[in-house]
Design an enzyme around this catalytic site. Sequence first.
Site, PDB file in Angstrom:
ATOM      1  N   GLN A  38       0.813  -1.208   0.000  1.00 17.02           N
ATOM      2  CA  GLN A  38       0.000   0.000   0.000  1.00 17.02           C
ATOM      3  C   GLN A  38       0.854   1.268   0.000  1.00 17.02           C
ATOM      4  OE1 GLN A  38      -2.446  -0.591   3.477  1.00 17.02           O
ATOM      5  NE2 GLN A  38      -4.006  -1.715   2.334  1.00 17.02           N
ATOM      6  N   CYS A  39       2.082   1.163  -0.511  1.00 12.36           N
ATOM      7  CA  CYS A  39       2.992   2.301  -0.423  1.00 12.36           C
ATOM      8  C   CYS A  39       2.458   3.523  -1.160  1.00 12.36           C
ATOM      9  CB  CYS A  39       4.370   1.923  -0.944  1.00 12.36           C
ATOM     10  SG  CYS A  39       4.371   1.218  -2.615  1.00 12.36           S
TER      11      CYS A  39
END
Length: 348
Positions: free
Chosen positions: A128-129
């Site tokens: 989920q960067c």
Amino acid sequence: MTSCSPTLEPPSPSRIPAHHVPIIPPPPLPPGPQDLAFSPPLGSLQAPIPPPPPLPPSPPAMGTAPPHVFGLEKSQLLKEALEKAGPVPKGREDVKRLLKLRKDRFRSDLCWILFCADLPSLIQEGPQCGLVALWMAGTLLSPPSGIPLERLVQVATERGYTAQGEMFSVADMGRLAQETLDCQTELLCGGLGGPNRDLVLQHLVTGHPLLIPYDEDFNHEPCQRKGHKAHWAVSAGVLLGVQSVPSLGYTEDPELPGLFHPVPGIPCQPPLLPEEGSPGAVYLLSKQGKSWHYQLWDYNQVRDSNLQLTDFSPSRATDGRAYVVPAGGVQAGLCGQALLLRPRVSSH
């Protein structure tokens, strides 16, 4: 200016109910020391005096709140690391720490001007960067409360931009930002060099955030792995090495001679940007979702990493999970692209 700004109109909102993923707040600070009760004298019939209740924890200082940690309830390792980490430093303090630790990395023949906007920290869970970077950037574009990360995940999933939180399209990231943050976006193509370089630097000097895909090394810095380590970072500041500092609107740091800051509330004369051929004169002040500290990255290093994102990671291709990758793959979605974000200008 080499930029491409396709129409980023989001589709009509879906009516799928929101899926809430809790963000567990960090543990409270330890209580202060207790007052010790006096022991009664020998032979006294008086019962021992009980100790007073513990003092309440001291409130954290403004601007030093500990980082939000997404998925904290699932990771004992994250809990322990957070307890040892202490408060998140502001951008200026973090940069000064880096400058003191790595004096050899910064040219002594230049004066340095730091432009930075303070960002909160959020530790990502899973791939989920990109959404974490967008969440951090959103704090500079939205009300102080910001937009919850679970809202970004929900909308990105409903629109078909992601399956697990991954974002392999800068264009999709722009559409998501427009819909959730109600901001202006500009999609840059052709890399961070050439005409785009001055555009990016002027954007950061004004205090607006930049989202950058790059290959992440073991220490979170940019590297070149052909996209196998594709990652997202948000930059909200820049450290410029200049021959001279403009006389209007800057003050020298009392602890680090040669480092200058814009004076808040006073119009400052824009500095002359270092030429593109000047090595080691421009550093991006960046954050990403695997650390709550700022990092200073050489601009050319970020540019080169961003420009070689071509392949999907073989390990991801065989891990049995579903990922949303645009037509044309990683190269079409990420390579040589970045996203400029600005607050929407009111028409009233």
